[in-house]
Design a protein around this motif. Sequence first.
Motif, PDB file in Angstrom:
ATOM      1  N   ASP A 160      85.458  16.296 -33.604  1.00 22.95           N
ATOM      2  CA  ASP A 160      86.016  16.899 -34.686  1.00 22.95           C
ATOM      3  C   ASP A 160      86.151  18.666 -33.375  1.00 22.95           C
ATOM      4  N   ARG A 161      84.644  18.285 -32.781  1.00 17.87           N
ATOM      5  CA  ARG A 161      84.622  19.322 -31.869  1.00 17.87           C
ATOM      6  C   ARG A 161      86.428  19.841 -31.052  1.00 17.87           C
ATOM      7  N   HIS A 214      88.998  20.110 -32.131  1.00 16.75           N
ATOM      8  CA  HIS A 214      88.867  22.067 -32.142  1.00 16.75           C
ATOM      9  C   HIS A 214      88.648  23.110 -31.025  1.00 16.75           C
ATOM     10  N   PRO A 262      83.831  24.097 -35.430  1.00 16.56           N
ATOM     11  CA  PRO A 262      84.776  23.687 -36.373  1.00 16.56           C
ATOM     12  C   PRO A 262      84.734  23.089 -37.412  1.00 16.56           C
ATOM     13  N   SER A 263      85.938  22.973 -37.962  1.00 18.01           N
ATOM     14  CA  SER A 263      85.759  22.519 -39.361  1.00 18.01           C
ATOM     15  C   SER A 263      85.954  20.597 -39.558  1.00 18.01           C
TER      16      SER A 263
END
Length: 362
Positions: free
Chosen positions: A184-185, A188, A28-29
């Motif tokens: 965040d994962r 994503h 992810p970003s």
Amino acid sequence: MKRRLLVALLTLLVIAMTLLTVCQATAPSFADHSGSPQQVEGRFRNAAPRQAMGWRKTLSVFWKFMVNKPAGTRPDTPVPVQALTRADLLAAPDSSLWRLGHSTLLLKLDGEFWLTDPVFAERASPVQFMGPKRFHAPPISIEELPPIKAVILSHDHYDHLDKAAVLALAGKTGLFLAPLGVGDRLIHWGVDKAQVRQLDWWQEIRVGQTRFIAAPAQHFSGRGLNDGNRTLWASWVMLGRESRVFFTGDTGYFSGFKAIGERFGPFDLTLVETGAYNEDWADIHMMPEQSLQAHIDLRGRHMLPIHNGTFDLSLHGWTEPFERISKLAADRGVALSTPQIGQRIDIQAPAAGPAWWRSNRG
């Protein structure tokens, strides 16, 4: 011996290539979490530095896993599981808890259901054709679960964060509570950002009438070869109107348990990692003696040992964590609960539970 070495090297190559492919395809970003005191130059860290294993010890451990594993690390007869239905869960009283597997627990607090570290996959692995295979099926499917108020995540390792389970749960879960970066994962992967709450250590959130505090832990993170410690790890304090619960996630023993106990204890029930340990990595996975001490530091009334009985992740016998912690608890006068998978316990007064593992020694 040459054949064993060749098999080990080929296996290592397959694992490395698989992790690299998965990491490149799914990285992810990560959001900017540089404001966290736990992060330095984009990587999270423990309060006390981890002991570096070095390449010699790493290769030695890998060799033991691949070609010199002792007998009895897996059961040779089926693990007893008490099947659950949605009706069972809905009819259960408040302050109930069910162990569904490794570190996957379902709690009923304040009239709502809460789920920790959901892993329903066949293997704790980036792929389902290799890697640690579960000893038993979950006692209930995700589809059969009632609506979940929140999923509580401790970190992003494969035996604690199952992508397929997360995506299956997204449609029936209000919120995902995660340490920094783990959320965040999820985003994503396709989880709605509005469902995700990311917390640093000591930050808290109230969901309905229940408080959740992301507390420190001593571990590490990553799901590939180049994302080590890009996400934070945490333990969790769960405070209901009537019940107080602590969930260690994965951790080595550290002084933070006393601070947590002083700040939020006493706890009616501690869910303490007791399994997949070894002296070579005791700074990130507690030995049973340390698990018991953590419970005492936390000012727990009852202890439930977790992180055992579902996957083969170490070099000890699969029943060893239960036997060692049972003896230690008896010697120290600690009230221990060891329910079968799927068995309901009362958080306020959990039954000791049978020594169910003794008929499945492996």
